[in-house]
Design a protein around this motif. Structure first.
Motif, PDB file in Angstrom:
ATOM      1  N   GLU A   1      -4.969   3.832  -3.606  1.00  0.00           N
ATOM      2  CA  GLU A   1      -5.731   2.567  -2.349  1.00  0.00           C
ATOM      3  C   GLU A   1      -5.346   4.423  -0.952  1.00  0.00           C
ATOM      4  O   GLU A   1      -6.677   4.172  -0.446  1.00  0.00           O
TER       5      GLU A   1
ATOM      6  N   HIS B   1      -5.009   0.747   8.166  1.00  0.00           N
ATOM      7  CA  HIS B   1      -3.839   0.190   6.681  1.00  0.00           C
ATOM      8  C   HIS B   1      -5.599   0.560   6.279  1.00  0.00           C
ATOM      9  O   HIS B   1      -5.354  -0.108   5.033  1.00  0.00           O
TER      10      HIS B   1
ATOM     11  N   ARG C   1       1.426  -1.008  -0.176  1.00  0.00           N
ATOM     12  CA  ARG C   1      -0.053  -0.093   0.424  1.00  0.00           C
ATOM     13  C   ARG C   1       0.899   1.251   0.114  1.00  0.00           C
ATOM     14  O   ARG C   1       0.448   2.452  -0.443  1.00  0.00           O
TER      15      ARG C   1
END
Length: 335
Positions: free
Chosen positions: A46, A298, A40
């Motif tokens: 994202e 996250h 990520r």
């Protein structure tokens, strides 16, 4: 406005130098670092999806963990990040990397990233190995002088493998980095800020272990100047009680220096008690929301969880808004 003050990003071109972009997250420990390569890190889409889900308007990108890689790596990271700022400039700001072990190049890079790349600040680690810490005059006084001259903040990050901290029992990752940050705060208060009074430094992770130890740190405070109140000889070498601190003027002197520090709200994944403690122990206008995305938090779900809990605090709305973005916006001259 909601701004994430502690948000990590590594451009894909740089990520490829260290890890396979198609592989799962991988923790790599070497002589200098303890870094987890999380895919990520480079997945800008994202980042934006998770920010949108949680209602985050803007994030400050940092990657000081790789300052130890030398000037060329710092320049490569900074320029690659700058390219993405052009594409997503209304969503991201950046505090760039500098090669701390080369002060001449570090000052040159600061000038370049602020004046040419239009970054909002400088990213540093609390320490680098056994010899380098925030009190290192030869390496860091030129950096502080330049940063203060440009009137931009320093965004600190714990060293990921603090010198002398054990790796077993998660000591390094869980409490070692918090100790590293608390030490950095004391070095700032004793050594750095008296020399650079207009320097703006943002401590990570709510100050690490500092807030829980603030009362103890105050007990052992050693004022730099004569406060004009004689200290009884029998208590001079001892820690001071709250009443003694008040009577001797030590409390006011300590608070004046402590109140120069800024704190981001990363460090515990949005754990509510530490946010409440920060609101009890730190000036509210010196607190900034932060997620440590995409490591500590996250997903957009968990960013939203943190924000929702902030909004449920028994505080004036203006203080919640200040923490979530307006305090940092004012520091960065965005409003």
């Amino acid at each position: 406005m909601i701004i994430d003050a502690h948000h990590h990003y590594m451009p894909l071109s740089v990520y490829k130098k260290f890890a396979d972009p198609s592989a799962p997250s991988q923790r790599v420990i070497d002589d200098k670092n303890d870094f987890t390569y999380n895919r990520r890190l480079y997945q800008t889409d994202e980042h934006l999806r998770d920010m949108d889900y949680a209602g985050v308007d803007m994030s400050v990108l940092t990657l000081s963990q790789h300052n130890t890689g030398g000037w060329q790596l710092c320049r490569e990271i900074n320029e690659a990040v700058a390219e993405d700022l052009v594409r997503y400039g209304d969503r991201f700001l950046a505090a760039g990397c500098i090669p701390v072990e080369d002060p001449e190049k570090a000052v040159e890079e600061i000038d370049y990233m602020i004046n040419e790349l239009k970054f909002c600040g400088v990213a540093l680690t609390n320490s680098e190995g056994a010899e380098i810490n925030l009190s290192h005059k030869e390496l860091l006084w030129p950096v502080y002088k330049k940063v203060q001259e440009l009137d931009v903040p320093i965004f600190l990050h714990p060293h990921l493998k603090p010198y002398g901290i054990e790796l077993d029992c998660t000591i390094n990752r869980s409490i070692g980095r918090g100790f590293d940050t608390a030490k950095a705060a004391l070095r700032l208060m004793y050594d750095v800020l008296p020399e650079f009074p207009d320097l703006k430094v943002i401590l990570p992770h709510f100050g690490g272990a500092l807030l829980g130890l603030k009362g103890r740190v105050n007990m052992f405070w050693e004022p730099k100047k004569d406060l004009g109140v004689p200290v009884p000889p029998d208590i001079a070498p001892l820690p001071k009680t709250p009443l003694e601190l008040e009577e001797l003027g030590y409390k006011a002197d300590f608070e004046a220096m402590f109140n120069k520090l800024y704190f981001d709200g990363a460090g515990s994944g949005g754990w509510d008690p530490i946010t409440r403690m920060a609101m009890m122990t730190v000036r509210h206008d010196h607190l900034f929301f932060g997620c440590d995305y995409p490591f500590e938090i996250h997903t957009g779900r968990d960013i939203k969880y943190y924000i929702d809990h902030v909004n449920q605090l028994d505080l004036l709305e203006e203080k919640k808004k200040g923490f979530l973005g307006e305090n940092l916006a004012r520091l960065l001259k965005l409003m």
